[in-house]
Design a protein around this motif. Structure first.
Motif, mmCIF file in Angstrom:
data_model
loop_
_atom_site.group_PDB
_atom_site.id
_atom_site.type_symbol
_atom_site.label_atom_id
_atom_site.label_comp_id
_atom_site.label_asym_id
_atom_site.label_seq_id
_atom_site.Cartn_x
_atom_site.Cartn_y
_atom_site.Cartn_z
ATOM 1 N N TRP A 93 -40.178 -12.186 -82.686
ATOM 2 C CA TRP A 93 -39.125 -11.446 -83.398
ATOM 3 C C TRP A 93 -37.729 -11.850 -82.920
ATOM 4 O O TRP A 93 -36.761 -11.803 -83.686
ATOM 5 N N GLY A 94 -37.621 -12.268 -81.661
ATOM 6 C CA GLY A 94 -36.318 -12.679 -81.135
ATOM 7 C C GLY A 94 -35.832 -13.991 -81.732
ATOM 8 O O GLY A 94 -34.654 -14.339 -81.606
ATOM 9 N N SER A 95 -36.763 -14.721 -82.393
ATOM 10 C CA SER A 95 -36.336 -15.942 -83.086
ATOM 11 C C SER A 95 -35.860 -15.596 -84.494
ATOM 12 O O SER A 95 -35.658 -16.493 -85.305
ATOM 13 N N LEU A 96 -35.714 -14.317 -84.748
ATOM 14 C CA LEU A 96 -35.264 -13.778 -86.040
ATOM 15 C C LEU A 96 -36.264 -14.110 -87.144
ATOM 16 O O LEU A 96 -35.897 -14.213 -88.313
ATOM 17 N N ALA A 97 -37.542 -14.268 -86.731
ATOM 18 C CA ALA A 97 -38.592 -14.649 -87.675
ATOM 19 C C ALA A 97 -38.850 -13.579 -88.726
ATOM 20 O O ALA A 97 -39.382 -13.866 -89.789
ATOM 21 N N LEU A 98 -38.504 -12.346 -88.397
ATOM 22 C CA LEU A 98 -38.813 -11.261 -89.323
ATOM 23 C C LEU A 98 -37.573 -10.788 -90.076
ATOM 24 O O LEU A 98 -37.607 -9.774 -90.762
ATOM 25 N N LEU A 99 -36.496 -11.524 -89.931
ATOM 26 C CA LEU A 99 -35.233 -11.154 -90.597
ATOM 27 C C LEU A 99 -34.945 -12.123 -91.749
ATOM 28 O O LEU A 99 -35.550 -13.189 -91.840
ATOM 29 N N PRO A 100 -34.003 -11.780 -92.623
ATOM 30 C CA PRO A 100 -33.727 -12.671 -93.771
ATOM 31 C C PRO A 100 -33.314 -14.079 -93.344
ATOM 32 O O PRO A 100 -32.710 -14.269 -92.279
ATOM 33 N N ILE A 101 -33.596 -15.031 -94.222
ATOM 34 C CA ILE A 101 -33.390 -16.452 -93.908
ATOM 35 C C ILE A 101 -31.914 -16.792 -93.657
ATOM 36 O O ILE A 101 -31.601 -17.700 -92.890
ATOM 37 N N TRP A 102 -30.996 -16.042 -94.255
ATOM 38 C CA TRP A 102 -29.587 -16.389 -94.083
ATOM 39 C C TRP A 102 -29.109 -16.170 -92.645
ATOM 40 O O TRP A 102 -28.026 -16.610 -92.272
ATOM 41 N N LEU A 103 -29.947 -15.512 -91.833
ATOM 42 C CA LEU A 103 -29.561 -15.315 -90.432
ATOM 43 C C LEU A 103 -29.976 -16.496 -89.545
ATOM 44 O O LEU A 103 -29.692 -16.499 -88.350
ATOM 45 N N ILE A 104 -30.633 -17.501 -90.140
ATOM 46 C CA ILE A 104 -31.156 -18.595 -89.317
ATOM 47 C C ILE A 104 -30.056 -19.375 -88.578
ATOM 48 O O ILE A 104 -30.295 -19.850 -87.460
ATOM 49 N N PRO A 105 -28.839 -19.503 -89.098
ATOM 50 C CA PRO A 105 -27.792 -20.162 -88.301
ATOM 51 C C PRO A 105 -27.512 -19.449 -86.974
ATOM 52 O O PRO A 105 -27.094 -20.084 -86.006
ATOM 53 N N VAL A 106 -27.791 -18.154 -86.915
ATOM 54 C CA VAL A 106 -27.601 -17.398 -85.673
ATOM 55 C C VAL A 106 -28.560 -17.914 -84.592
ATOM 56 O O VAL A 106 -28.274 -17.819 -83.398
ATOM 57 N N LEU A 107 -29.669 -18.486 -85.021
ATOM 58 C CA LEU A 107 -30.618 -19.094 -84.080
ATOM 59 C C LEU A 107 -30.265 -20.557 -83.819
ATOM 60 O O LEU A 107 -30.279 -21.013 -82.670
ATOM 61 N N ILE A 108 -29.930 -21.276 -84.876
ATOM 62 C CA ILE A 108 -29.768 -22.729 -84.762
ATOM 63 C C ILE A 108 -28.468 -23.122 -84.028
ATOM 64 O O ILE A 108 -28.505 -23.975 -83.124
ATOM 65 N N ILE A 109 -27.361 -22.498 -84.373
ATOM 66 C CA ILE A 109 -26.080 -22.932 -83.786
ATOM 67 C C ILE A 109 -26.065 -22.738 -82.258
ATOM 68 O O ILE A 109 -25.798 -23.692 -81.517
ATOM 69 N N PRO A 110 -26.389 -21.538 -81.743
ATOM 70 C CA PRO A 110 -26.423 -21.420 -80.268
ATOM 71 C C PRO A 110 -27.467 -22.335 -79.639
ATOM 72 O O PRO A 110 -27.277 -22.831 -78.537
#
Lengths: 279, 180
Positions: free
Chosen positions: A129-146
């Motif tokens: 869940w901390g990889s934002l796997a269960l959240l909407p796809i538009w949040l994926i930059p929050v994982l990728i950029i950092p």
């Protein structure tokens, strides 16, 4: 060192990023409890690291490594897992760090060890869940950029790129040649939530400096090996553990190569010494 | 310590990885869409006519509340009943025997064997469980529930929603085979 300077260090930055991801992941109502679970893991890590420091009479320092391990574990374990499993998983991870080591460096990524034990011994679920796997796809930059920033900060970018490149290429290969299982297909692996797991592992676990090589050539081999092992397991068994097993095999190969190099070096030194004595 | 990688090379590598990912994503798009279509239950709510277990007409309709594990879950269109248990009595007749069914979503696969005796669900056994959540979250709770309620429409287990959906889907397909 003040907080501002500490945050500029790779560990400080990594911890800040993981705390950020944990907070964002916990925005999902079902994962609010994740903050509490993360707290349980972190407290466990503090207790174990301080206990180990006391036993070995090491200089007490802020256990940032232990906290990072605890946060990774908390971000991966399903939030429906009982609190004591978080304690046990964190304990296993940190004990592996302190017991399975070469010199002062752990051989295996501690979080990966804990999480693998959690799957096979504690029978826990892992939602990442901390990889934002269960959240909407538009949040994926929050994982990728950092993630990209941290891989550059710890100078592991080639390793991350080789892992992701080989992993995605193998998934494409599997899709083209219809390889793998009827479930857990390449289509799944390339989409959320599975792709988030791969990205989280690449950015926050693969980049662990003590358990991965330093030179770029070795980083590329290491990243590729982890991707190949993980993909082969995914193609044959699916499930949860394929990325973790891939990483641990990579850690073991890194240790083995290091030992071989050390042995060769010591042999050369002994031979040189003998040659000098003859003179 | 390795020397720092150039920014230009990093950019090229990043673009290459993104291109490989995009190629894989686009190539697998048809199979992902096909899987999403095939795994969504035709009878998403109790009011649908093709449900394997038909509720008696004098009973109130199920208040089948759509629940999704997340926007990412392919099973988001699927639902299970959250209504009271007394609404779930079934008058459906099934052929005696053991029937299998499988449910799949992004979180894994669950297969069941449903045994029908005297036209009723006598037992449900999970035969294959490859989910992200451990089996004990739903087993033996959900198999018992199917037997007691005589329907695939069971309660969602909190914290194992995807597993519940898969289990319900597996039972649905098994009962579909068993339908008289």
């Amino acid at each position: 060192m003040n907080i501002e300077n500490w945050l500029k260090t790779p560990k400080g930055y990594m911890m800040a990023m993981l705390i950020g991801l944990t907070l964002v992941g916990a925005l999902r109502p079902q994962d609010h409890i994740g903050l509490l679970n993360a707290g349980v893991s972190v407290v466990t890590a503090l207790v174990i690291d301080w206990a180990v420091a006391m036993i070995y009479k090491n200089k007490k320092k802020f256990p940032d490594g232990g906290i990072i391990t605890a946060l990774i574990i908390a971000d991966v374990l399903s939030n429906s897992t009982p609190w004591y499993i978080f304690v046990a998983t964190t304990a296993v991870a940190l004990l592996s760090k302190h017991l399975i080591k070469t010199g002062r460096k752990p051989i295996f990524n501690p979080a990966a060890v804990g999480l693998l034990v959690a799957i096979y011994v504690f029978s826990t679920g892992q939602s990442w869940w901390g990889s934002l796997a269960l959240l909407p796809i538009w949040l994926i930059p929050v994982l990728i950029i950092p993630g990209i920033v941290i891989s550059i900060r710890v100078n592991k970018f080639p390793q991350v790129v080789s892992f992701l490149g080989v992993y995605f290429a193998l998934m494409l290969f599997m899709a083209i040649f219809h390889l793998g299982l009827p479930y857990d297909t390449p289509a799944d692996a390339l989409r959320i939530p599975f792709v988030n797991s791969a990205l989280f592992l690449a950015f926050f676990m693969l980049t662990d400096p003590p358990t991965s090589p330093a030179s770029y050539t070795k980083q590329i081999i290491f990243g590729s090996l982890v991707a190949v092992i993980g993909s082969v397991i995914f193609a044959n068994y699916g499930g949860l553990a394929y990325l973790l097993i891939g990483l641990l095999v990579g850690n073991l190969s890194n240790y083995t190569l290091m030992r071989v190099k050390q042995r060769k070096l010591s042999e050369v030194m002994v031979n040189n010494k003998k040659a000098l004595l003859k003179l | 310590m390795a020397k720092k990688m150039g920014k230009r090379l990093m950019g090229i590598c990043g673009v290459a990885v993104t291109a490989v990912y995009a190629a894989g994503y686009i190539y697998t798009m048809p199979s992902a869409q096909a899987a999403a279509t095939s795994t969504s239950l035709p009878a998403a709510s109790a009011s649908a006519p093709s449900t394997p277990s038909t509720s008696t007409s004098n009973h109130a309709k199920h208040t089948a509340k759509q629940q999704s594990t997340s926007s990412t879950t392919r099973k988001s269109s699927q639902s299970t009943s959250t209504s009271t248990k007394n609404q779930a009595t079934s008058t459906a007749k099934y052929k005696d025997g053991t029937y299998t069914g499988t449910g799949t979503n992004a979180y894994g696969t669950c297969s069941v064997a449903v045994t029908i005796q005297h036209g009723k669900i006598a037992s449900v056994k999970i035969t294959n469980y490859m989910m992200h959540y451990p089996q004990y979250y739903i087993d033996p709770q959900l198999p018992k529930e199917v037997v007691s309620m005589q329907t695939w429409q069971i309660y969602i287990v909190s914290g194992a929603t995807a597993s519940t959906y898969n289990f319900a889907e597996a039972v649905y397909y098994a009962l579909k085979k068993a339908k008289a």
